[in-house]
Design a protein around this motif. Structure first.
Motif, PDB file in Angstrom:
ATOM      1  N   THR A  73       0.827  -1.210   0.000  1.00  0.00           N
ATOM      2  CA  THR A  73       0.000   0.000   0.000  1.00  0.00           C
ATOM      3  C   THR A  73       0.862   1.261   0.000  1.00  0.00           C
ATOM      4  O   THR A  73       0.330   2.360   0.034  1.00  0.00           O
ATOM      5  CB  THR A  73      -0.910   0.022   1.237  1.00  0.00           C
TER       6      THR A  73
ATOM      7  N   ASP B 286       2.513   2.550  -2.321  1.00  0.00           N
ATOM      8  CA  ASP B 286       2.397   3.327  -3.549  1.00  0.00           C
ATOM      9  C   ASP B 286       1.009   3.938  -3.747  1.00  0.00           C
ATOM     10  O   ASP B 286       0.775   4.625  -4.738  1.00  0.00           O
ATOM     11  CB  ASP B 286       2.730   2.450  -4.763  1.00  0.00           C
ATOM     12  N   LEU B 287       0.090   3.670  -2.822  1.00  0.00           N
ATOM     13  CA  LEU B 287      -1.235   4.260  -2.949  1.00  0.00           C
ATOM     14  C   LEU B 287      -1.171   5.769  -2.737  1.00  0.00           C
ATOM     15  O   LEU B 287      -0.531   6.248  -1.807  1.00  0.00           O
ATOM     16  CB  LEU B 287      -2.194   3.656  -1.920  1.00  0.00           C
ATOM     17  N   LYS B 288      -1.850   6.486  -3.574  1.00  0.00           N
ATOM     18  CA  LYS B 288      -1.969   7.920  -3.391  1.00  0.00           C
ATOM     19  C   LYS B 288      -3.338   8.185  -2.767  1.00  0.00           C
ATOM     20  O   LYS B 288      -4.374   8.063  -3.415  1.00  0.00           O
ATOM     21  CB  LYS B 288      -1.862   8.649  -4.726  1.00  0.00           C
TER      22      LYS B 288
ATOM     23  N   THR C  59      -5.812  10.802  -0.834  1.00  0.00           N
ATOM     24  CA  THR C  59      -6.087  12.204  -0.523  1.00  0.00           C
ATOM     25  C   THR C  59      -7.454  12.298   0.140  1.00  0.00           C
ATOM     26  O   THR C  59      -8.278  11.387   0.046  1.00  0.00           O
ATOM     27  CB  THR C  59      -6.047  13.088  -1.786  1.00  0.00           C
TER      28      THR C  59
ATOM     29  N   THR D 156     -10.125   9.486  -1.324  1.00  0.00           N
ATOM     30  CA  THR D 156      -9.796   9.416  -2.742  1.00  0.00           C
ATOM     31  C   THR D 156      -8.517   8.613  -2.888  1.00  0.00           C
ATOM     32  O   THR D 156      -7.466   8.996  -2.380  1.00  0.00           O
ATOM     33  CB  THR D 156      -9.619  10.819  -3.340  1.00  0.00           C
ATOM     34  N   VAL D 157      -8.630   7.468  -3.543  1.00  0.00           N
ATOM     35  CA  VAL D 157      -7.511   6.534  -3.679  1.00  0.00           C
ATOM     36  C   VAL D 157      -7.096   6.475  -5.147  1.00  0.00           C
ATOM     37  O   VAL D 157      -7.897   6.090  -6.005  1.00  0.00           O
ATOM     38  CB  VAL D 157      -7.897   5.131  -3.178  1.00  0.00           C
ATOM     39  N   ASP D 158      -5.867   6.893  -5.407  1.00  0.00           N
ATOM     40  CA  ASP D 158      -5.368   6.939  -6.792  1.00  0.00           C
ATOM     41  C   ASP D 158      -6.349   7.667  -7.701  1.00  0.00           C
ATOM     42  O   ASP D 158      -6.719   7.192  -8.781  1.00  0.00           O
ATOM     43  CB  ASP D 158      -5.104   5.523  -7.313  1.00  0.00           C
ATOM     44  N   SER D 159      -6.787   8.826  -7.207  1.00  0.00           N
ATOM     45  CA  SER D 159      -7.677   9.738  -7.949  1.00  0.00           C
ATOM     46  C   SER D 159      -9.094   9.201  -8.132  1.00  0.00           C
ATOM     47  O   SER D 159      -9.880   9.779  -8.879  1.00  0.00           O
ATOM     48  CB  SER D 159      -7.086  10.077  -9.334  1.00  0.00           C
ATOM     49  N   LYS D 160      -9.440   8.107  -7.438  1.00  0.00           N
ATOM     50  CA  LYS D 160     -10.796   7.560  -7.526  1.00  0.00           C
ATOM     51  C   LYS D 160     -11.466   7.685  -6.165  1.00  0.00           C
ATOM     52  O   LYS D 160     -10.896   7.288  -5.153  1.00  0.00           O
ATOM     53  CB  LYS D 160     -10.765   6.101  -7.974  1.00  0.00           C
TER      54      LYS D 160
ATOM     55  N   THR E 260      -8.345  -3.971  -5.404  1.00  0.00           N
ATOM     56  CA  THR E 260      -8.671  -3.274  -6.638  1.00  0.00           C
ATOM     57  C   THR E 260      -9.961  -2.479  -6.472  1.00  0.00           C
ATOM     58  O   THR E 260     -10.796  -2.775  -5.619  1.00  0.00           O
ATOM     59  CB  THR E 260      -8.820  -4.267  -7.802  1.00  0.00           C
ATOM     60  N   TYR E 261     -10.135  -1.478  -7.327  1.00  0.00           N
ATOM     61  CA  TYR E 261     -11.286  -0.582  -7.218  1.00  0.00           C
ATOM     62  C   TYR E 261     -12.576  -1.288  -7.636  1.00  0.00           C
ATOM     63  O   TYR E 261     -12.598  -1.959  -8.661  1.00  0.00           O
ATOM     64  CB  TYR E 261     -11.056   0.653  -8.085  1.00  0.00           C
TER      65      TYR E 261
END
Length: 375
Positions: free
Chosen positions: A137, A139-141, A143, A195-199, A254-255
């Motif tokens: 985790t 590498d997860l972005k 926000t 918001t995880v990896d822009s999602k 996964t999303y």
């Protein structure tokens, strides 16, 4: 059939057993959890040491006998009323052991369909644990962004009437005890956002408790909660299991991610509680030093300390709001159970009745010696 669940540790043991039973045994090594679970279908009895072997066998209506080497296996034995031995207390007499096994084979019972429904989610969880064990985790972005005002939230109905009753009962106790102060947010089925990896990811636990939450201005209504933007990460999230399986145990990365993964790896909620109202089984998991959820053992009273709330959480059986069954309740540090409003009213009524009885007895005693109390 000999099934090594952890080949690095179990395969050598399986080989020794096979050598002792060369014509009556077979070693079957499988990596796919679903295939492992399928092996137990139609099996009359399983003797297992591994936690997930017992869960999978029980879910396939197989009689189970546990050999416990770990507290979580012992807890499973208690939860499912599963017979077994602690390895540290294993009888030295092999005849006694084999006789115990044969008695269970002849007279033991498999789990009921209701209990099987409860643990099916756990058996599937094993697969996801294996899948995500190597997922990083780092590498997860992640926000924390406010949900847009025009965002349309899914309005999924609760799965059964128990969920809102259980959630309201937990809150009621805290409110009556004066423990809901400014900055505390307690909410059932409210979306927690990240918001995880822009999602955008939104999960709605059945109950959560968060501190230092910003108050809303004016007539604004809180529709969702974004931690680290509006307040702290929740101290605890709870899920109440229903008959239909959901993703309470899902570690899917996964999303859209599963709830377990979201609470553990994205939010990093310190405590995750899963409660099965039909059976009264409460599981409490806490983040360990490896930032993974680890099953906690209850204290001698069967309760769990919830540090963020400052109370013990446990299971109580009884009736409230015309529902008779298992409930989650709070106890303080001294072991005193915190009361619901109706219970407080009843206790006060009883105290008044006892006080009146004392007055009546004293009045009768005074009259007995010629003294009129009213005078």
């Amino acid at each position: 059939m000999l099934l090594p669940f952890q080949a690095s540790h179990d395969l050598e043991i399986a080989k020794h057993l096979h050598e002792a039973l060369p014509k009556r045994s077979r070693i079957l090594s499988l990596d796919d959890p679903r295939k492992l679970k399928g092996v137990f279908r139609g099996v009359e009895m399983a003797i297992g040491m591994r936690y997930h072997s017992l869960i999978m066998a029980a879910s396939e209506e197989c009689r189970c006998f546990a050999l416990s080497y770990d507290p979580k296996v012992s807890q499973l034995m208690d939860e499912l009323e599963m017979p077994g031995y602690l390895l540290s207390e294993l009888p030295e007499d092999p005849y006694l052991i084999s006789k115990t096994w044969m008695d269970h084979y002849a007279n033991g019972a498999a789990l009921s369909p209701d209990r099987i429904k409860f643990i099916v989610g756990r058996s599937l969880f094993h697969k996801e644990v294996l899948q995500t064990a190597t997922v990083s985790t780092a590498d997860l972005k992640i926000t924390w962004e406010k949900l847009p005002d025009d965002f349309i939230l899914d309005e999924e109905p609760v799965e059964n009437i128990d969920q809102p009753l259980l959630a309201a009962a937990l809150r009621e106790i805290l409110e009556i005890a004066g423990l809901i102060v400014a900055g505390i947010l307690i909410a059932p089925n409210m979306g927690i956002c990240a918001t995880v990896d822009s999602k955008l990811v939104i999960k709605s636990p059945d109950w959560f408790y968060a501190r230092n939450v910003q108050s809303l201005s004016g007539q604004e209504i809180r529709r969702s909660y974004t931690p680290n933007l509006e307040g702290e990460i929740p101290d605890i999230v709870m899920e109440f299991l229903s008959a239909s399986p959901n993703d309470e145990y899902s570690s899917k990365p996964t999303y859209p991610p599963g709830k377990w993964y979201f609470y553990e790896q994205v939010l990093r909620v310190p405590i995750y509680a899963i409660f099965e109202p039909a059976t009264g089984v409460l599981e409490v998991y806490q983040l360990n030093s490896s930032e993974r959820y680890q099953a906690q053992q209850p204290d001698a009273n069967g309760r769990y300390w919830i540090a963020g709330v400052g109370l013990f959480l446990g299971v109580w059986q009884g009736t409230k709001a015309e529902r008779t069954g298992y409930w989650l309740r709070w106890w303080d540090e001294s072991g005193e159970m915190l009361l619901w409003g109706a219970e407080m009213v009843e206790r006060e009524r009883q105290e008044r009745a006892i006080a009146q009885q004392r007055v009546d007895r004293l009045s009768a005693q005074l009259r007995g010696v010629g003294i009129e109390p009213e005078a």
